[in-house]
Structures are given as C-alpha cells and as structure tokens.
Design an enzyme around this catalytic site. Sequence first.
Site, short mmCIF file in Angstrom:
data_model
loop_
_atom_site.label_atom_id
_atom_site.label_comp_id
_atom_site.label_asym_id
_atom_site.label_seq_id
_atom_site.Cartn_x
_atom_site.Cartn_y
_atom_site.Cartn_z
N LYS A 54 12.56 94.68 55.04
CA LYS A 54 11.55 93.38 55.18
C LYS A 54 10.26 93.99 55.71
CE LYS A 54 11.38 88.67 56.83
NZ LYS A 54 12.13 87.66 57.76
N SER B 165 11.82 82.99 55.69
CA SER B 165 10.64 84.07 55.21
C SER B 165 10.98 85.12 54.51
CB SER B 165 10.03 84.44 56.56
OG SER B 165 10.97 85.25 57.57
N SER C 92 15.66 82.66 58.50
CA SER C 92 15.07 83.36 57.44
C SER C 92 15.81 84.49 56.73
CB SER C 92 13.84 84.26 58.09
OG SER C 92 12.81 83.22 58.11
N1 GLN Z 1 11.42 78.83 58.80
C1 GLN Z 1 11.34 78.88 59.88
C2 GLN Z 1 9.87 78.90 60.48
O1 GLN Z 1 9.11 79.09 59.69
C3 GLN Z 1 12.18 80.25 60.36
C4 GLN Z 1 11.41 81.46 60.30
C5 GLN Z 1 12.42 82.61 60.46
O2 GLN Z 1 13.62 82.56 60.72
N2 GLN Z 1 11.48 83.89 60.57
O3 GLN Z 1 9.86 79.14 61.73
#
Ligand code: GLN
Length: 491
Positions: free
Chosen positions: A80, A155, A179
């Site tokens: 990532k 994400s 994410s």
């Molecule tokens: N979807 C969540 C956010 O937008 C979690 C994102 C993540 O785990 N990096 O904060």
Amino acid sequence: MSDLIKLSAAALGEKIASGEVSAEEVTRAHLDRIAEVDGRVHAFLHVDTEGAVEAARAVDAKRAAGEKLGPLAGVPIAIKDVIATKGVPSTAASKILEGWRPPYDATVMTRIREAGMVMLGKTNMDEFAMGSSTEYSAYGPTYNPWDLTRIPGGSGGGSAASLAAYEAPLAIGTDTGGSIRQPGAVTGTVGAKPTYGGTSRYGLIAFSSSLDTPGPCARTVLDAALLHEVIAGHDPRDSTSIPMPVPDVVAAARQGASGDLTGVRVGLVKEFSGEGAEPGVMAVFRDTVEALTKLGAEVVEVSCPHFQYALPAYYLIAPSECSSNLARFDGVRFGLRTGDDGRNSLEEVMSLTREAGFGDEVKRRIIIGTYALSSGYYDAYYGQAQKVRTLITRDFTQAFEQVDVLVSPTTPFTAFELGARTADPYQMYLADLYTIPTNLYGGPGISVPAGLSDGLPVGLQVMAPTMADDRMYRIAAAVESTVGTFTPPAL
Ligand code: GLN
C-alpha cells in the site's frame, strides 16, 4: 496466463524453496499479469519492475549457494502506497507527496525484505487512507475485479484488488477504521488487522496514530498468517509497539483448517443484528454462523451497548489526530510546493500548497479535527469521544469474559457502484460500521470470505481480545475450510 499466479503464497514459497520454480519466474509471471490487467483494474500506482526482478534474482542466487530459504522467500507482494519504501515513490495517493521517494524503509518493509519477499510495486488507496472506496485517490479509482463498475473498498482498495485480480499473492494494508478488512470483504479476499501495537507504525505515513495498524492481505487465511508472522513483533522505533512475543498465528491457522471448533465460544453482537444491513449480507452471515455451530462452536448473543456510538466517536478522534499529523505537509519538507515565486510569504506558500495538494475529503477531516480540538470545544467533542472510546473498550472486555471471539458481517453492504456514495460523506462512513469498534479498542480483527450475495463477495469479521490474534486466525481458517474460497469471474 501462467498458472503460477493462481497459487497461494504458501505453495509458491514451497516451490521456490525446493527449486521447482525460480523466484524470477514467479515474479515475471506476476509482472506479466499486471501488464495484462492493471490497465482495467488500476490496483497499482507504481510498479517497480527492475527492483522486483533484482530482488527475485537475489533469492535465486541464495538458493543456488545452498542457503535455506524461509517460507515466503521469493514470494511477490504488493505494498500500500502509505508505507515508506526506500527510493520508491510513496505518495499515500496524494498530490502533496507526488514524486516523494523516502530515504528509508518502514519497519514492515524492512522485515518483508529480510524475509526475501519481492515487492512488485505500490498500491492505490484513498488519499492518506481516508475513505472506504479508493475513489478519494488523487490518481483515479481502483476497480473491483469482481465487477469493474464497482468499488474495491477502501482505503486499501488497490491492495485487495491486486489479490482478487491475481496480480499479487500477498499485499500489505493499513487499518485505521477498517481499511484492511472492508476491502477484503468486498473483493472476496482475506484481510487481517493485527492488535494495535502488534505491528510497527514506523515508516507508515500517519493518519490517526492511536488507531493506525499495518497488516496482511491475502487470498487464504494461512497466507495472511504467514505474512503476519513476517511483519509483526516489537519495534523499538515505535513507542506504542508491544514488547511481547507474537502469538503463533500460523499454527492457529493450521489448527483452524482442521475444521474442529469444539469448545470455542463465539459471540454475536446484539447491537449488530442487521439494522441498516443488506438482507443478502445478513443471509450469508446467518449461514456462516450456522456453519460454525456445525463445527462444534457454541454460539451465544452478547450485548455491547456502546458500539452504536463508535462511528461518531471515530469521526472525532481520527480527524483530530489527522489534523495534527498532516500539519507536516507544508510545502517545505516534502513533495509539492505551490506559489513559491518570490512574491508570496512563507505562510501564503504553505496555504497555496495545501489548497492545491490535498483533496476534498482530507480537507474536510483537517477542518473537523481542528475544530474538535480547539479550546472551548475540546471537552465537548474530543474529550467526549475519548470517554466513549473507554466505554467501547469496556464492552469488549466484558464480552470477552463470556466468549472467546466475536463475529459479525464485515460490512453492512457488498461492493457498491462507483460514484454511489461520494456525494454524501456519511453514506461512505457507514461502510465501516462493524469494523470501527475494534480499532477504538485496539484488538485484532479479520475478514474472511463467507459467501456471495447477488454474485458479490460477503465477508465474515472475527474479533478477538488484544494479543489473541491467533484466536481469530483459527476461527477464520475454520470458516474457510467449510465455505471455501471464492474466485472472481475471469478478467
Ligand atoms: N474508512 C475509514 C475512514 O475513512 C477507515 C479508513 C482506514 O482504515 N484507513 O477513516
């Protein structure tokens, strides 16, 4: 298309160690696959062809010299883009970091290299890991290999999509609110969030430091466990890293695969009984719980009354921490600089850079976080959210006095169409309804494919007490052994 790309990481590692195939062949098969399909999937922001071939050749040379190879030596991996990789672009999918090549490796990356694994490249994501669909990448979205008109989750949508598209057998994600697990669920792959502090945050581009957790993404539970073993463990460079031995997640995954859960107590969260979830998701969930019972597990309902406040608490804590962490992107230290023409003041250059370099969602979070932390509002918002966090932790502790693990659907809905939730941030935030409590508590959580709803993957989430990561792997492997794995339609 080479058959090598369909193999598990465990099988690839064995074949490389025994000399049946070379690491270079395996790497080239995956690079070819990326060249074939990534124009349609867009899982990668950067492919490091030269670096990958070089790393693979080094493994082959070691083997030729008679050195014994580890279980994942020579196995390719996608990383990532929020993870700092020495000399290789690391942008967190933001314009503000375009072209930044870190002078060092993140600890997880160092361990991946030490294990002889081969980095294929950097995967797409929501900018700074803020989002649930990978649509907030500054470089365009990733498409779900199951249906290219749908999102791959976020994400870490790029990492999950790279697995489902057979571009990589393993990937690294980071989980702040879901994410790793949510993209795993909607792409039919496995995603594990280790215990907070179980994997090092050193070299991870920070979003919300009290929540960020790097972890493994894979197509099988055993593969995830093998990667977990490589990256986990104490790191003196991260002050929140836990100085304790890593739970034996690989042994647990193997034990679970035997399919015997006699004596295991599984808890269903009463407050996650399906309100707001798609009926197809709940149907798969009920079938999976039924399957767990058949394997010998004892299933009981437990109440976690404060979970309903997890989403609002998270959306105060995470933006607050992000507003502080992202202050470092000022046009002076890294990447983009805008308006530095000799006429603008330093402050104006900073402001122009941030205006041009951050996307709308990132700006929204910085503004919310700055507001929640400002004097006069701190107690009402940030302070309250921290109290809620304590209550959620207490819910988990009390639940784990009654059961060994908790299970829920990973997400309330399957992969949605691109564009379906971008207009309303709250609709996007709902994707993490079931994953966020675990982050606030700090325990481990895994998503394992459980079935299909209207031809789209549904994940089961298994949550365990802190530092009992092995428990969740055992249950997830048992689920996998009965429901099987799910292959997307050919691309
Ligand atoms: N979807 C969540 C956010 O937008 C979690 C994102 C993540 O785990 N990096 O904060």
